[in-house]
Design a protein around this motif. Structure first.
Motif, PDB file in Angstrom:
ATOM      1  N   VAL A  17      79.912 -46.786 -10.736  1.00  0.00           N
ATOM      2  CA  VAL A  17      78.894 -45.889 -10.191  1.00  0.00           C
ATOM      3  C   VAL A  17      77.671 -46.684  -9.733  1.00  0.00           C
ATOM      4  N   CYS A  18      77.289 -47.704 -10.490  1.00  0.00           N
ATOM      5  CA  CYS A  18      76.140 -48.533 -10.105  1.00  0.00           C
ATOM      6  C   CYS A  18      76.404 -49.230  -8.777  1.00  0.00           C
ATOM      7  N   ILE A  19      77.606 -49.761  -8.628  1.00  0.00           N
ATOM      8  CA  ILE A  19      77.966 -50.437  -7.371  1.00  0.00           C
ATOM      9  C   ILE A  19      77.974 -49.431  -6.218  1.00  0.00           C
ATOM     10  N   LEU A  20      78.486 -48.214  -6.490  1.00  0.00           N
ATOM     11  CA  LEU A  20      78.547 -47.179  -5.459  1.00  0.00           C
ATOM     12  C   LEU A  20      77.156 -46.784  -4.965  1.00  0.00           C
ATOM     13  N   LEU A  21      76.196 -46.665  -5.889  1.00  0.00           N
ATOM     14  CA  LEU A  21      74.858 -46.185  -5.533  1.00  0.00           C
ATOM     15  C   LEU A  21      73.885 -47.299  -5.166  1.00  0.00           C
ATOM     16  N   GLN A  22      74.304 -48.553  -5.353  1.00  0.00           N
ATOM     17  CA  GLN A  22      73.387 -49.666  -5.091  1.00  0.00           C
ATOM     18  C   GLN A  22      72.860 -49.691  -3.651  1.00  0.00           C
ATOM     19  N   PRO A  23      73.715 -49.480  -2.603  1.00  0.00           N
ATOM     20  CA  PRO A  23      73.184 -49.507  -1.219  1.00  0.00           C
ATOM     21  C   PRO A  23      72.068 -48.482  -0.997  1.00  0.00           C
ATOM     22  N   GLN A  24      72.223 -47.245  -1.540  1.00  0.00           N
ATOM     23  CA  GLN A  24      71.169 -46.246  -1.384  1.00  0.00           C
ATOM     24  C   GLN A  24      69.902 -46.675  -2.123  1.00  0.00           C
ATOM     25  N   ALA A  25      70.099 -47.304  -3.302  1.00  0.00           N
ATOM     26  CA  ALA A  25      68.943 -47.736  -4.086  1.00  0.00           C
ATOM     27  C   ALA A  25      68.174 -48.846  -3.374  1.00  0.00           C
ATOM     28  N   VAL A  26      68.900 -49.756  -2.720  1.00  0.00           N
ATOM     29  CA  VAL A  26      68.244 -50.874  -2.018  1.00  0.00           C
ATOM     30  C   VAL A  26      67.301 -50.335  -0.942  1.00  0.00           C
ATOM     31  N   MET A  27      67.669 -49.229  -0.288  1.00  0.00           N
ATOM     32  CA  MET A  27      66.826 -48.629   0.738  1.00  0.00           C
ATOM     33  C   MET A  27      65.476 -48.195   0.160  1.00  0.00           C
ATOM     34  N   ARG A  28      65.446 -47.923  -1.141  1.00  0.00           N
ATOM     35  CA  ARG A  28      64.200 -47.503  -1.812  1.00  0.00           C
ATOM     36  C   ARG A  28      63.581 -48.643  -2.614  1.00  0.00           C
ATOM     37  N   LYS A  29      64.079 -49.877  -2.373  1.00  0.00           N
ATOM     38  CA  LYS A  29      63.591 -51.088  -3.055  1.00  0.00           C
ATOM     39  C   LYS A  29      63.822 -51.018  -4.583  1.00  0.00           C
ATOM     40  N   ILE A  30      64.995 -50.507  -4.917  1.00  0.00           N
ATOM     41  CA  ILE A  30      65.358 -50.352  -6.336  1.00  0.00           C
ATOM     42  C   ILE A  30      66.590 -51.204  -6.634  1.00  0.00           C
ATOM     43  N   ASP A  31      66.546 -51.893  -7.760  1.00  0.00           N
ATOM     44  CA  ASP A  31      67.679 -52.710  -8.200  1.00  0.00           C
ATOM     45  C   ASP A  31      68.348 -52.019  -9.396  1.00  0.00           C
ATOM     46  N   ILE A  32      69.630 -51.727  -9.281  1.00  0.00           N
ATOM     47  CA  ILE A  32      70.379 -51.114 -10.391  1.00  0.00           C
ATOM     48  C   ILE A  32      71.109 -52.223 -11.134  1.00  0.00           C
ATOM     49  N   GLN A  33      70.730 -52.462 -12.357  1.00  0.00           N
ATOM     50  CA  GLN A  33      71.313 -53.543 -13.159  1.00  0.00           C
ATOM     51  C   GLN A  33      72.377 -52.990 -14.109  1.00  0.00           C
ATOM     52  N   TYR A  34      73.484 -53.725 -14.228  1.00  0.00           N
ATOM     53  CA  TYR A  34      74.562 -53.292 -15.115  1.00  0.00           C
ATOM     54  C   TYR A  34      75.175 -54.470 -15.885  1.00  0.00           C
ATOM     55  N   LYS A  35      74.343 -55.464 -16.156  1.00  0.00           N
ATOM     56  CA  LYS A  35      74.848 -56.645 -16.875  1.00  0.00           C
ATOM     57  C   LYS A  35      75.065 -56.376 -18.368  1.00  0.00           C
ATOM     58  N   ALA A  36      74.262 -55.466 -18.955  1.00  0.00           N
ATOM     59  CA  ALA A  36      74.336 -55.219 -20.408  1.00  0.00           C
ATOM     60  C   ALA A  36      75.420 -54.188 -20.730  1.00  0.00           C
ATOM     61  N   ILE A  37      76.613 -54.442 -20.203  1.00  0.00           N
ATOM     62  CA  ILE A  37      77.731 -53.515 -20.433  1.00  0.00           C
ATOM     63  C   ILE A  37      78.820 -54.254 -21.201  1.00  0.00           C
ATOM     64  N   GLU A  38      79.107 -53.788 -22.408  1.00  0.00           N
ATOM     65  CA  GLU A  38      80.133 -54.412 -23.233  1.00  0.00           C
ATOM     66  C   GLU A  38      81.522 -53.995 -22.746  1.00  0.00           C
ATOM     67  N   PRO A  39      82.516 -54.857 -22.924  1.00  0.00           N
ATOM     68  CA  PRO A  39      83.883 -54.487 -22.537  1.00  0.00           C
ATOM     69  C   PRO A  39      84.511 -53.560 -23.581  1.00  0.00           C
ATOM     70  N   ALA A  40      85.536 -52.848 -23.169  1.00  0.00           N
ATOM     71  CA  ALA A  40      86.360 -52.029 -24.069  1.00  0.00           C
ATOM     72  C   ALA A  40      85.572 -50.975 -24.833  1.00  0.00           C
ATOM     73  N   CYS A  41      84.675 -50.256 -24.133  1.00  0.00           N
ATOM     74  CA  CYS A  41      83.968 -49.120 -24.744  1.00  0.00           C
ATOM     75  C   CYS A  41      84.710 -47.844 -24.330  1.00  0.00           C
ATOM     76  N   PHE A  42      85.766 -47.549 -25.062  1.00  0.00           N
ATOM     77  CA  PHE A  42      86.688 -46.495 -24.633  1.00  0.00           C
ATOM     78  C   PHE A  42      86.282 -45.127 -25.174  1.00  0.00           C
ATOM     79  N   ILE A  43      86.389 -44.117 -24.311  1.00  0.00           N
ATOM     80  CA  ILE A  43      86.128 -42.726 -24.686  1.00  0.00           C
ATOM     81  C   ILE A  43      87.260 -41.861 -24.138  1.00  0.00           C
ATOM     82  N   ARG A  44      87.404 -40.646 -24.705  1.00  0.00           N
ATOM     83  CA  ARG A  44      88.394 -39.698 -24.192  1.00  0.00           C
ATOM     84  C   ARG A  44      87.665 -38.673 -23.330  1.00  0.00           C
TER      85      ARG A  44
END
Length: 560
Positions: free
Chosen positions: A425-452
């Protein structure tokens, strides 16, 4: 204390009348701590006055924790017994409401400090101490665990001083579960007409002998008067067979004259509950605690009853014949009231929602109706068609969001990686955010955080929250996302550096048609809350004006 005058009440089968015990110097090596479960106010007053009178005769330091009205009645009775004014005034009276702090929640440590200060002060006089107390707590709060814990700690505090202390409770105001807990903190248990040693008293030197069934039955006979008056159903069960039951148990199980002795208790539990009962029994045999639980029981007539069940050990003998006491409370009325409340809340919400929808749709419809009238009169300006399209789009948006809100949980539930969905979702919305001079960061995402969940629904939640974050940041900045798991809970954070929201706005977040955006419907956030709640999750919102807002989504891990 004078042992020659003493009454020895060991933990055998002995029982005495309260007036005998309260008028003797009891021969006990660790003090006498009485639990008085009274039912009759007149007998309560008689026993209290007997206790006070004997203390005055023996020149003890007598302390009374009661109400002012009851104190005046006790003084009047003592005058009739020909005690002098100076003797009666020597009684140290304290209003029990003040002593136990009934204006606030029962605070164990504060009350224990009061007890300790009182005991130390009067112990300096070198006199034996007698304390009569009617224990109080704030009735609007459940203190089923706190009060018994206080009594056990109080017993430890009083034990070194050989203090004769009576703690009285109305048997009508406490549950059977609480009564058993109270017995653990008192060496003796007293009713209006009988006194006996407490078989639950937590003292290794005075544990009751319950190694054979005959002795167990004898002990149960001692407690029959107490248990029979309990408002809850009580069963004593050995190897899943019933040894004892009280009147309320027979009423709950609709047994009539049917003899429950030696009958399997499992026949009264719904078959679906049997695996859970077996698992809880195994836990208790390993000395593990089991919490209160809601279950279904089946009466002798076949009626299914919703109950709340508390279970704890009654005895554990040398033959490993594990005996437990079951305290059972019907919650049919509670569940019925809960359903009525939920239904009323749903009807209220439906009414509010319908009114809000009508209001929101009426505005664009009014505009469209006006422009259509202009079109009929052939005076329609071309620019008005654009306005009509915008108003129709708004109605369509409201309808679409309401459809999402009204959908039941999707059947396409699967195990999804929450971190991957947020990153996508961050990658999808990043182009729109750049137009507003906004950086969407998603580095602090742990692997294998599974939900149902249903992936499409959860992605919609993340899209709504991140889009809201970008729209709240007029001057650019950073949106930080993180996904973490502790093994039981997956936690997703979406934090912006926008305008933030004051407290009065935060309280209305998630309400339909409440929005801080000029063209917002408020339904987007309501949809987010609804979807997350469908998966047993929560959304928390924290915001500081001019600093930003953080949305925290907590969902159960797929593998807990």
């Amino acid at each position: 204390m004078n042992k020659n005058e003493g009454l020895s009440l060991e933990r055998t089968n002995d029982r005495v009348h309260p007036k005998v015990a309260l008028t003797q110097n009891m021969e006990v090596t660790s003090g006498a701590h009485f639990l008085y479960l009274y039912e009759d106010e007149k007998k309560y007053l008689d026993n209290a006055c007997t206790f006070l009178a004997k203390g005055l005769e023996l020149n003890h330091a007598v302390i009374l924790l009661e109400s002012p009205d009851m104190y005046e009645e006790m003084k009047h009775r003592l005058y009739k017994k020909r005690f002098s004014s100076s003797q009666i005034e020597a009684i140290v009276f304290t209003d029990h409401r003040t002593f136990y702090g009934t204006h606030q929640s029962f605070d164990i440590e504060t009350v224990l400090e009061n007890v300790q200060e009182t005991v130390h002060f009067y112990k300096q006089a070198g006199k034996p101490i007698r304390i009569w107390s009617k224990v109080l707590w704030h009735q609007s709060t459940d203190h089923t665990n706190e009060i018994p814990l206080y009594e056990q700690k109080s017993d430890e505090l009083l034990k070194p001083f050989q203090i004769f202390c009576v703690c009285s409770y109305s048997s009508k105001e406490i549950s059977a579960n609480m009564a058993i807990g109270l017995m653990k903190g008192h060496s003796y248990v007293m009713t209006d007409d009988e006194l006996m040693a407490s078989m639950y008293y937590q003292n290794d030197l005075h544990m009751p002998s319950l190694f054979i069934e005959e002795n167990l039955k004898e002990k149960m006979h001692h407690y029959q008067n107490v248990i029979e008056k309990m408002p809850d159903a009580v069963l004593i069960v050995r190897k899943f067979h019933i040894l004892y039951w009280n009147k309320m148990a027979k009423e709950l199980l609709e047994c009539g004259a049917y003899d429950l002795t030696s009958k399997s208790v499992m026949r009264f539990f719904h078959p679906d509950e049997h695996p859970l009962i077996q698992a809880r029994a195994q836990k208790m045999e390993r000395n593990e605690q089991v919490p209160l639980v809601e279950m279904k029981m089946v009466t002798l007539t076949g009626r299914i009853v919703d109950i709340e069940l508390a279970v704890f050990p009654f005895s554990h003998d040398m033959l490993n014949d594990f005996t437990v006491i079951l305290i059972i409370r019907s919650i049919d009325d509670r569940k019925a009231n809960r359903q009525l409340t939920i239904k009323a809340e749903k009807l209220s919400l439906a009414g509010q929602l319908a009114a809000s929808i009508a209001h929101e749709i009426r505005n664009p419809l009014t505009s469209i109706k006006g422009f259509m009238k202009l079109a009929q009169e052939d005076v329609m300006h071309e620019a008005y068609y654009t306005i009509i399209e915008d108003e129709i789009d708004r109605i369509e948006t409201i309808a679409s969001e309401l459809m999402v809100l009204g959908k039941p949980v999707s059947l396409e539930i699967e195990v999804c990686d929450a971190g991957k969905m947020v990153r996508d979702v961050c990658i999808l919305l990043q182009p729109q955010a750049v137009m507003r001079k906004i950086d969407i960061q998603y580095k602090a995402i742990e692997p294998a955080c599974f939900i149902r969940c249903n992936a499409g629904q959860m992605k919609q939640v993340f899209i709504n929250l991140i889009k809201n974050a970008t729209e709240a940041m007029d001057n650019g900045g950073v949106i930080r996302t993180s996904v973490q798991s502790d093994g039981e809970t997956v936690r997703i954070l979406i934090a912006d550096e926008g305008k933030g929201m004051p407290e009065h706005v935060l309280r209305k977040i998630g309400e339909p048609f409440y929005s801080t955006k000029e063209d917002g419907t408020g339904l987007g956030l309501m949809v987010c809350f609804t979807i997350v709640e469908q998966y047993n999750g929560t959304i928390k919102v924290e915001s500081v004006v001019n600093e930003g807002t953080t949305f925290t989504i907590e969902l159960p891990s797929a593998y807990t």
